[in-house]
Design a protein around this motif. Structure first.
Motif, short mmCIF file in Angstrom:
data_model
loop_
_atom_site.label_atom_id
_atom_site.label_comp_id
_atom_site.label_asym_id
_atom_site.label_seq_id
_atom_site.Cartn_x
_atom_site.Cartn_y
_atom_site.Cartn_z
N PRO A 1 0.78 -1.21 -0.03
CA PRO A 1 -0.03 0.15 0.02
C PRO A 1 0.92 1.30 -0.10
O PRO A 1 1.83 1.28 0.39
N CYS A 2 0.45 2.41 -0.59
CA CYS A 2 1.12 3.64 -0.58
C CYS A 2 1.22 4.18 0.77
O CYS A 2 0.17 4.36 1.21
N PRO A 3 2.33 4.79 0.96
CA PRO A 3 2.74 5.30 2.27
C PRO A 3 1.76 6.48 2.49
O PRO A 3 1.48 7.26 3.65
N CYS A 4 1.09 7.39 1.32
CA CYS A 4 0.26 8.40 1.59
C CYS A 4 -0.99 7.96 2.12
O CYS A 4 -1.81 8.88 2.50
N LYS A 5 -1.32 6.79 2.32
CA LYS A 5 -2.69 6.11 2.85
C LYS A 5 -3.90 6.61 1.98
O LYS A 5 -4.94 6.97 2.35
N SER A 6 -3.67 6.62 0.59
CA SER A 6 -4.51 6.89 -0.26
C SER A 6 -5.51 5.54 -0.35
O SER A 6 -6.68 5.53 -1.02
N GLY A 7 -5.01 4.59 -0.05
CA GLY A 7 -5.68 3.21 0.05
C GLY A 7 -5.29 2.31 -1.20
O GLY A 7 -5.57 1.13 -1.73
N MET B 1 0.51 2.18 -8.09
CA MET B 1 -0.56 3.01 -8.90
C MET B 1 -0.53 4.39 -8.16
O MET B 1 -1.69 4.95 -8.48
N CYS B 2 0.09 4.66 -7.42
CA CYS B 2 -0.17 5.97 -6.49
C CYS B 2 1.05 6.81 -6.67
O CYS B 2 1.42 7.27 -7.85
N CYS B 3 1.89 7.08 -5.51
CA CYS B 3 2.77 7.93 -5.73
C CYS B 3 4.15 7.48 -6.30
O CYS B 3 4.86 8.48 -6.94
N LYS B 4 4.23 6.18 -6.78
CA LYS B 4 5.46 5.87 -7.44
C LYS B 4 5.44 6.48 -8.87
O LYS B 4 6.57 6.50 -9.32
N PHE C 1 5.13 13.19 0.92
CA PHE C 1 5.02 12.35 2.21
C PHE C 1 5.57 10.86 1.98
O PHE C 1 6.38 10.36 2.67
N SER C 2 5.02 10.43 0.93
CA SER C 2 5.66 9.31 0.55
C SER C 2 7.26 8.87 0.19
O SER C 2 7.80 7.97 0.60
N ALA C 3 7.60 10.06 -0.34
CA ALA C 3 9.02 10.22 -0.70
C ALA C 3 9.77 10.13 0.40
O ALA C 3 11.07 9.40 0.69
ZN LIG Z 1 0.23 7.71 -2.60
#
Ligand SMILES: [Zn+2]
Length: 136
Positions: free
Chosen positions: A6-12, A17-20, A39-41
């Motif tokens: 799961p993405c560290p930004c807590k998007s779910g 598929m998110c911050c990467k 935040f994820s970085a």
């Molecule tokens: Zn994210």
């Protein structure tokens, strides 16, 4: 099917598929997405991304990029990035604000804070300018 972590930004969403996507070079479409990806970085220990998305006039910018990267990495390594909650997103064409609560632990101590961050758009790229912090 493998969705990954799961993405560290807590998007779910899964990180892949998110911050990467932004960490790999895509421009964040708005300041909220940029905020999440920063935040994820931090959580993924990617100082180059933090430096690339920080406005050159921000007070934390160091001329010595190697020293700056080491400083960011030191913060990342000493911090457990537990949660991100976006409280408010005020969009704009050139200036946008994101208010968030970051839940952080540092050496067993709660280092959480709430910040209203200001972002400026520069040549199609949103950049973190500065923020006003209030304790949670
Ligand atoms: Zn994210």
């Amino acid at each position: 099917m493998q969705f990954g972590s799961p993405c560290p930004c807590k998007s779910g969403k899964p990180y892949s598929m998110c911050c990467k996507i932004f960490h790999d070079g895509a421009k964040a479409p708005n300041a909220e997405a940029l905020m999440r990806s920063r935040f994820s970085a931090y959580a993924k220990q990617l100082p180059e991304y933090i430096m690339m998305t920080t406005h050159p006039d921000n007070h934390s910018v160091l001329k010595d990029k190697v020293a700056w990267a080491q400083q960011i990495l030191g913060f990342c390594q000493g911090t457990d990035f537990q949660n991100l909650e976006i409280l408010e997103f005020e969009d704009g064409d050139a200036v946008a604000y994101v208010t968030f609560t970051a839940q952080l632990m540092q050496g067993g101590n709660d280092a959480s804070f709430t910040e209203r961050s200001r972002f400026l758009k520069n040549k199609g790229q949103w950049l973190y300018r500065d923020g006003v912090i209030s304790p949670t």
